[in-house]
Design a protein around this motif. Structure first.
Motif, PDB file in Angstrom:
ATOM      1  N   LEU A  11     -31.930  -7.337  16.356  1.00  0.00           N
ATOM      2  CA  LEU A  11     -31.200  -6.479  17.282  1.00  0.00           C
ATOM      3  C   LEU A  11     -31.886  -6.569  18.641  1.00  0.00           C
ATOM      4  CD1 LEU A  11     -28.867  -4.409  17.478  1.00  0.00           C
ATOM      5  CD2 LEU A  11     -30.548  -2.636  16.966  1.00  0.00           C
ATOM      6  N   ARG A  12     -31.169  -6.970  19.641  1.00  0.00           N
ATOM      7  CA  ARG A  12     -31.755  -7.172  20.975  1.00  0.00           C
ATOM      8  C   ARG A  12     -31.890  -5.830  21.690  1.00  0.00           C
ATOM      9  NH1 ARG A  12     -32.316 -11.578  24.263  1.00  0.00           N
ATOM     10  NH2 ARG A  12     -32.366 -11.187  26.514  1.00  0.00           N
ATOM     11  N   THR A  13     -33.089  -5.553  22.149  1.00  0.00           N
ATOM     12  CA  THR A  13     -33.353  -4.321  22.893  1.00  0.00           C
ATOM     13  C   THR A  13     -33.333  -4.612  24.388  1.00  0.00           C
ATOM     14  OG1 THR A  13     -35.741  -4.697  22.760  1.00  0.00           O
ATOM     15  CG2 THR A  13     -34.735  -3.354  21.028  1.00  0.00           C
ATOM     16  N   TRP A 132     -13.883  15.610  -5.590  1.00  0.00           N
ATOM     17  CA  TRP A 132     -13.883  14.301  -6.228  1.00  0.00           C
ATOM     18  C   TRP A 132     -13.151  13.276  -5.348  1.00  0.00           C
ATOM     19  CZ3 TRP A 132      -9.151  12.165  -6.930  1.00  0.00           C
ATOM     20  CH2 TRP A 132      -8.051  13.033  -6.831  1.00  0.00           C
ATOM     21  N   GLY A 133     -13.367  12.007  -5.684  1.00  0.00           N
ATOM     22  CA  GLY A 133     -12.694  10.930  -4.974  1.00  0.00           C
ATOM     23  C   GLY A 133     -13.686   9.943  -4.382  1.00  0.00           C
ATOM     24  N   MET A 134     -13.186   9.011  -3.623  1.00  0.00           N
ATOM     25  CA  MET A 134     -14.015   8.037  -2.916  1.00  0.00           C
ATOM     26  C   MET A 134     -14.219   8.528  -1.484  1.00  0.00           C
ATOM     27  SD  MET A 134     -14.761   5.628  -5.082  1.00  0.00           S
ATOM     28  CE  MET A 134     -15.376   4.392  -3.960  1.00  0.00           C
ATOM     29  N   ILE A 135     -15.463   8.680  -1.097  1.00  0.00           N
ATOM     30  CA  ILE A 135     -15.768   9.099   0.262  1.00  0.00           C
ATOM     31  C   ILE A 135     -16.376   7.920   1.018  1.00  0.00           C
ATOM     32  CG2 ILE A 135     -16.089  11.503  -0.375  1.00  0.00           C
ATOM     33  CD1 ILE A 135     -19.090  11.071  -0.188  1.00  0.00           C
ATOM     34  N   SER A 136     -16.061   7.854   2.275  1.00  0.00           N
ATOM     35  CA  SER A 136     -16.567   6.790   3.132  1.00  0.00           C
ATOM     36  C   SER A 136     -17.564   7.403   4.102  1.00  0.00           C
ATOM     37  CB  SER A 136     -15.406   6.115   3.876  1.00  0.00           C
ATOM     38  OG  SER A 136     -15.871   5.079   4.700  1.00  0.00           O
ATOM     39  N   ALA A 137     -18.844   7.179   3.852  1.00  0.00           N
ATOM     40  CA  ALA A 137     -19.907   7.720   4.699  1.00  0.00           C
ATOM     41  C   ALA A 137     -20.163   6.743   5.837  1.00  0.00           C
ATOM     42  CB  ALA A 137     -21.171   7.956   3.885  1.00  0.00           C
ATOM     43  N   GLY A 138     -19.549   6.991   6.963  1.00  0.00           N
ATOM     44  CA  GLY A 138     -19.738   6.102   8.095  1.00  0.00           C
ATOM     45  C   GLY A 138     -18.468   5.955   8.899  1.00  0.00           C
ATOM     46  N   PRO A 139     -18.456   5.020   9.839  1.00  0.00           N
ATOM     47  CA  PRO A 139     -19.562   4.110  10.176  1.00  0.00           C
ATOM     48  C   PRO A 139     -20.767   4.842  10.765  1.00  0.00           C
ATOM     49  CG  PRO A 139     -17.809   3.936  11.789  1.00  0.00           C
ATOM     50  CD  PRO A 139     -17.277   4.820  10.705  1.00  0.00           C
ATOM     51  N   VAL A 140     -21.956   4.310  10.487  1.00  0.00           N
ATOM     52  CA  VAL A 140     -23.207   4.937  10.911  1.00  0.00           C
ATOM     53  C   VAL A 140     -23.624   4.328  12.250  1.00  0.00           C
ATOM     54  CG1 VAL A 140     -25.593   5.416  10.298  1.00  0.00           C
ATOM     55  CG2 VAL A 140     -23.857   5.287   8.507  1.00  0.00           C
ATOM     56  N   HIS A 141     -23.751   5.184  13.235  1.00  0.00           N
ATOM     57  CA  HIS A 141     -24.186   4.737  14.567  1.00  0.00           C
ATOM     58  C   HIS A 141     -25.702   4.885  14.648  1.00  0.00           C
ATOM     59  CE1 HIS A 141     -23.824   3.803  18.815  1.00  0.00           C
ATOM     60  NE2 HIS A 141     -24.638   4.820  19.074  1.00  0.00           N
ATOM     61  N   VAL A 142     -26.389   3.766  14.895  1.00  0.00           N
ATOM     62  CA  VAL A 142     -27.850   3.728  14.902  1.00  0.00           C
ATOM     63  C   VAL A 142     -28.325   3.417  16.307  1.00  0.00           C
ATOM     64  CG1 VAL A 142     -29.906   2.652  13.924  1.00  0.00           C
ATOM     65  CG2 VAL A 142     -27.863   2.944  12.515  1.00  0.00           C
ATOM     66  N   LEU A 148     -41.823   5.488  23.934  1.00  0.00           N
ATOM     67  CA  LEU A 148     -41.800   5.950  25.319  1.00  0.00           C
ATOM     68  C   LEU A 148     -40.389   6.036  25.881  1.00  0.00           C
ATOM     69  CD1 LEU A 148     -44.859   4.040  26.824  1.00  0.00           C
ATOM     70  CD2 LEU A 148     -44.741   6.406  26.041  1.00  0.00           C
ATOM     71  N   GLY A 149     -39.409   5.566  25.134  1.00  0.00           N
ATOM     72  CA  GLY A 149     -38.040   5.623  25.610  1.00  0.00           C
ATOM     73  C   GLY A 149     -37.731   4.625  26.697  1.00  0.00           C
ATOM     74  N   ALA A 150     -38.496   3.512  26.762  1.00  0.00           N
ATOM     75  CA  ALA A 150     -38.297   2.522  27.818  1.00  0.00           C
ATOM     76  C   ALA A 150     -37.331   1.417  27.404  1.00  0.00           C
ATOM     77  CB  ALA A 150     -39.638   1.911  28.230  1.00  0.00           C
ATOM     78  N   TYR A 151     -37.235   1.144  26.104  1.00  0.00           N
ATOM     79  CA  TYR A 151     -36.351   0.094  25.606  1.00  0.00           C
ATOM     80  C   TYR A 151     -35.548   0.656  24.429  1.00  0.00           C
ATOM     81  CZ  TYR A 151     -39.408  -2.956  28.320  1.00  0.00           C
ATOM     82  OH  TYR A 151     -40.118  -3.527  29.338  1.00  0.00           O
ATOM     83  N   ARG A 152     -34.320   0.252  24.348  1.00  0.00           N
ATOM     84  CA  ARG A 152     -33.497   0.751  23.261  1.00  0.00           C
ATOM     85  C   ARG A 152     -32.381  -0.245  22.969  1.00  0.00           C
ATOM     86  NH1 ARG A 152     -29.976   5.702  25.949  1.00  0.00           N
ATOM     87  NH2 ARG A 152     -28.585   4.393  27.256  1.00  0.00           N
ATOM     88  N   ALA A 153     -31.776  -0.055  21.790  1.00  0.00           N
ATOM     89  CA  ALA A 153     -30.609  -0.840  21.378  1.00  0.00           C
ATOM     90  C   ALA A 153     -29.816   0.009  20.398  1.00  0.00           C
ATOM     91  CB  ALA A 153     -31.033  -2.164  20.739  1.00  0.00           C
ATOM     92  N   GLN A 154     -28.555  -0.304  20.232  1.00  0.00           N
ATOM     93  CA  GLN A 154     -27.713   0.463  19.324  1.00  0.00           C
ATOM     94  C   GLN A 154     -26.809  -0.472  18.542  1.00  0.00           C
ATOM     95  OE1 GLN A 154     -25.279   3.192  21.561  1.00  0.00           O
ATOM     96  NE2 GLN A 154     -25.079   1.795  23.291  1.00  0.00           N
ATOM     97  N   ARG A 155     -26.434   0.016  17.384  1.00  0.00           N
ATOM     98  CA  ARG A 155     -25.611  -0.776  16.473  1.00  0.00           C
ATOM     99  C   ARG A 155     -24.805   0.179  15.585  1.00  0.00           C
ATOM    100  NH1 ARG A 155     -26.313  -5.822  14.335  1.00  0.00           N
ATOM    101  NH2 ARG A 155     -26.858  -6.300  16.489  1.00  0.00           N
ATOM    102  N   SER A 156     -23.584  -0.208  15.253  1.00  0.00           N
ATOM    103  CA  SER A 156     -22.746   0.553  14.324  1.00  0.00           C
ATOM    104  C   SER A 156     -22.719  -0.184  12.990  1.00  0.00           C
ATOM    105  CB  SER A 156     -21.330   0.712  14.872  1.00  0.00           C
ATOM    106  OG  SER A 156     -21.325   1.570  15.992  1.00  0.00           O
ATOM    107  N   LEU A 157     -23.201   0.465  11.936  1.00  0.00           N
ATOM    108  CA  LEU A 157     -23.230  -0.121  10.601  1.00  0.00           C
ATOM    109  C   LEU A 157     -21.962   0.257   9.844  1.00  0.00           C
ATOM    110  CD1 LEU A 157     -26.925   0.641   9.619  1.00  0.00           C
ATOM    111  CD2 LEU A 157     -25.992  -1.403  10.707  1.00  0.00           C
ATOM    112  N   PRO A 158     -21.465  -0.634   8.995  1.00  0.00           N
ATOM    113  CA  PRO A 158     -20.244  -0.314   8.237  1.00  0.00           C
ATOM    114  C   PRO A 158     -20.455   0.871   7.312  1.00  0.00           C
ATOM    115  CG  PRO A 158     -21.282  -2.315   7.407  1.00  0.00           C
ATOM    116  CD  PRO A 158     -21.993  -1.970   8.673  1.00  0.00           C
TER     117      PRO A 158
END
Length: 445
Positions: A11-13, A132-142, A148-158
């Motif tokens: 993941l590119r920061t 009951w049932g099928m639950i979809s936990a997401g998409p997870v935003h990371v 120090l909060g100087a570099y960051r990156a983000q990604r959405s996981l399925p």
């Protein structure tokens, strides 16, 4: 052919706006201080420039490159019960801060409520499902970044799929059935044979087993006597579910009030668990199309298969299909019909089961708030604190009154009916089935 190891996904920061602002403002302040000869500007720009230089130096000294390991999502449990909890773990490179958030599905609680922070490249979220049932936990935003909060990156996981099976309710009911039709099991038969339940003590006959000789009676009567026993058999339990329509509770009911489909699924799960624990064979036939047919089986494996089939039932009723019909059933089969008793196809199917000689029980899964006849006596319906001018409650009250005629006719035909109110709903009906066996039955010629 040599197989190459899979490449690590990174993941590119990128520098944060805070780092860019600090570098620009700090450098500009120092230059203005030198050009204009105003040393007080150094006090304004030096802290920001020092912070930017420390963040850059820390990144170089720690060997941190522009990339971190792509976050990976793992779920510790793919199947949970109603009210159960599954842990979702998101991991990336150690030593980085990470925040993860995910949308809140209906009837699902997430803790922490708005995500979590971690200092070692790991985040743990707890997902609790209330239905009951099928639950979809997401998409997870990371979101990942350095301390120090100087570099960051983000990604959405399925999204992660979690299967929620109905709660394992234990029925407070006997396991006896009126007509055991198997070979071996825990149910007492009226036929004498090998078993443990004493039928009578009688004179010894040729062919009787010696280990059944009653020596106490023999010594007293001076004549050989033996113990006669009843056979112990299993039975076949057929659960017929009516998923043709999902009737929602009244608008003034609590938000977690179950629908008719919820009550049908939970009743089916509890009844199946009850008889599978006793060693019987259980199968499921769905008049609708939400639950696939489950062939007869017994044991823990059958319970897992049945629970998975129930949890996969879809609430999407956009596709209309013709109801299924059960053509035949083995005489003496204990048949439990879980239905709100609103469909003519279901009522006709109950008549077919009775005509084939099955021992039928009807479990009423219509929500109790539907058709409250108190509205016919002038009680005003309030929704969100306001009096409603719609005729929805009056219409359902009349529909419930019409349904009472069907319920009365079924009871007159020898079909016991009980409302599903929890684990103790089926006990009085099972105890009264022996009386229902004496009701006249019509059989096809």
């Amino acid at each position: 052919m040599t197989s190459h190891p899979p490449q690590r996904s990174d993941l590119r920061t990128r520098p944060t706006p805070a780092l860019l602002r600090a570098a620009v403002i700090g450098t500009a302040a120092l230059m203005l201080a030198l050009i204009a000869g105003r040393p007080e500007l150094i006090l304004a720009g030096a802290p920001m420039l020092v912070w930017a230089l420390v963040a850059l130096a820390r990144r170089i000294l720690r060997g941190e490159e522009r990339t971190v390991v792509d976050p990976q999502l793992r779920v510790n449990r793919r199947s949970i019960e109603e009210g159960g909890t599954a842990a979702i773990t998101v991991r990336t490179s150690p030593g980085v801060l990470m925040a993860a958030t995910l949308p809140l599905p209906p009837h699902v609680d997430v803790a922490p409520r708005r995500g979590s922070l971690a200092g070692d490249g790991e985040v743990r979220l707890r997902v609790s499902a209330q239905r009951w049932g099928m639950i979809s936990a997401g998409p997870v935003h990371v979101l990942v970044g350095d301390p120090l909060g100087a570099y960051r990156a983000q990604r959405s996981l399925p999204a992660a799929e979690v299967q929620v099976v109905p709660a394992s309710t234990v029925l407070d009911a006997p396991v006896e059935v009126p007509t055991p039709i198997g070979v071996s099991g825990v149910h007492l038969s009226r036929r004498r044979g090998d078993g443990t339940a004493l039928s009578e003590v009688r004179a010894f006959r040729p062919g009787d087993r010696l280990h059944r000789v009653n020596w106490r009676v023999t010594s007293r009567t001076r004549q050989l006597h033996t113990n006669a026993t009843f056979t112990e058999q299993d039975t076949e339990v057929l659960i017929v579910t009516d998923t043709i329509a999902d009737v929602a509770p009244a608008p003034w009911s609590p938000t977690d009030a179950p629908t008719s489909l919820d009550m049908t699924i939970r009743a089916t799960s509890a009844i199946a668990r009850h008889y599978l624990t006793a060693g019987d064979r259980v199968s499921v036939f769905d008049i609708g199309h939400l639950i696939g047919p489950v062939p007869p089986g017994s044991g823990p494996r059958q319970l897992r298969v049945l629970s998975a089939a129930l949890s996969r039932a879809s609430r999407d009723d956009s596709v209309h299909r013709s109801p299924r019909r059960l053509r035949s059933v083995r005489p003496g089969t204990l048949t439990v019909v879980c239905s709100p008793l609103l469909s003519k196809d279901t009522i006709a199917q109950i008549g077919v089961l009775v005509a084939h000689g099955a021992d039928v029980i009807a479990v009423d899964t219509l929500p109790p708030s539907i058709g409250d006849v108190s509205v016919l006596r002038g009680k005003a319906m309030r929704i969100d604190g306001r009096i409603s001018d719609r005729f929805w409650p009056e219409a359902w009250a009349l529909r419930r009154l019409l349904r009472e005629r069907t319920v009365r006719e079924l009871r007159e035909a020898g079909v016991p009916i009980t409302a599903w109110e929890g684990p103790s709903s089926l006990a009085p009906v099972l105890l009264s089935l022996s009386a229902a066996r004496s009701a006249p039955r019509r059989r096809r010629s």
